[in-house]
Design an enzyme around this catalytic site. Structure first.
Site, mmCIF file in Angstrom:
data_model
loop_
_atom_site.group_PDB
_atom_site.id
_atom_site.type_symbol
_atom_site.label_atom_id
_atom_site.label_comp_id
_atom_site.label_asym_id
_atom_site.label_seq_id
_atom_site.Cartn_x
_atom_site.Cartn_y
_atom_site.Cartn_z
ATOM 1 N N HIS A 246 -16.938 10.527 -1.201
ATOM 2 C CA HIS A 246 -17.059 11.907 -1.662
ATOM 3 C C HIS A 246 -16.964 11.916 -3.188
ATOM 4 C CE1 HIS A 246 -12.733 11.146 -1.377
ATOM 5 N NE2 HIS A 246 -12.594 12.010 -2.349
ATOM 6 N N LYS B 64 -15.655 4.859 -1.831
ATOM 7 C CA LYS B 64 -15.387 6.300 -1.860
ATOM 8 C C LYS B 64 -16.603 7.048 -1.344
ATOM 9 C CE LYS B 64 -13.810 9.938 -5.000
ATOM 10 N NZ LYS B 64 -13.541 10.278 -6.431
#
Length: 225
Positions: A106, A104
């Site tokens: 963000h 991921k």
């Protein structure tokens, strides 16, 4: 057989987790039995499952470790349920950790869910079942990439009692190859002992026909060393 093991086997049958028929495992083996922990679907089921795992973990590893790591995806609820049970039953407030399938980029960035893994952390891996021992090859590099953690071992719900990549049992092979302690709540041998030609809830789960299919499977994939 210890009573809690028999209770766990019946629990798997009741939840539709232990299934018999025609299946293909992750390692590509055609098998007449399958363990699908995705069929634990309610809060009460997950609570009981966590309690069974917690007992196996405490009996084998004790409770003096830091992180319970459950590989995505099925290992995520397993690690959560078992970590809760470890605190409730043994007062051991271990951290849970799982990985994402994709990194991921963000918000909560990275590949991990739950606790981070750092140098010196003592880690126990929790999985649903082991067949040929292939998944551990994917899991260990993820943990080792996070820091100098000490992976103590692996706990699964069912040891299928079949060969890994060689002639030895998959759990034994994992232990010897990676220097890990391994354990299972129950073995498939115990499952057969508990269910073969014994009535449960008004039916015989493993009859002679099914037992013959299981025996034939072990003739091909059973431990030979």
């Amino acid at each position: 057989m210890e009573q809690y093991k028999e209770e766990f086997i019946h629990f798997m049958v009741d939840c539709g987790v232990l299934r018999f028929g025609d299946f293909v495992t992750k390692s590509g083996r055609k098998t007449p039995f399958f363990v699908n922990t995705g069929n634990y679907q309610t809060g009460s089921q997950l609570r009981r499952l966590g309690q069974y795992y917690a007992r196996a973990i405490a009996d084998t590893f004790g409770t003096d470790f830091d992180i319970l790591f459950g590989p995505a995806y099925k290992g995520i609820p397993l690690s959560v349920a078992a970590s809760i049970a470890l605190e409730e039953q043994y007062g051991a407030d271990v951290r849970y950790c799982s990985n994402r399938k994709e990194v991921k980029n963000h918000g909560d960035k990275g590949i991990l869910l739950g606790s981070k893994i750092g140098d010196g952390d003592r880690v126990v891996i929790i999985e649903d079942v082991t067949t040929a021992g292939t998944s551990i090859k994917e899991t260990l590099p993820i943990i080792k990439a996070q820091g100098k953690a000490d992976v103590l071992g692996l706990v699964v719900s069912v040891d299928r009692c079949e060969r890994g990549q060689g002639e030895k049992g998959a759990l034994q092979e994992i232990g010897e190859t990676y220097g890990l302690k391994t354990c299972a709540i129950v073995t498939m041998k115990e499952v057969i002992e508990c269910l073969y030609n014994r009535e449960y809830n008004g039916r015989v789960v493993i009859d002679d026909k099914l037992k013959s299919a299981i025996d034939a499977y072990y003739d091909t994939y059973g431990v030979r060393a």
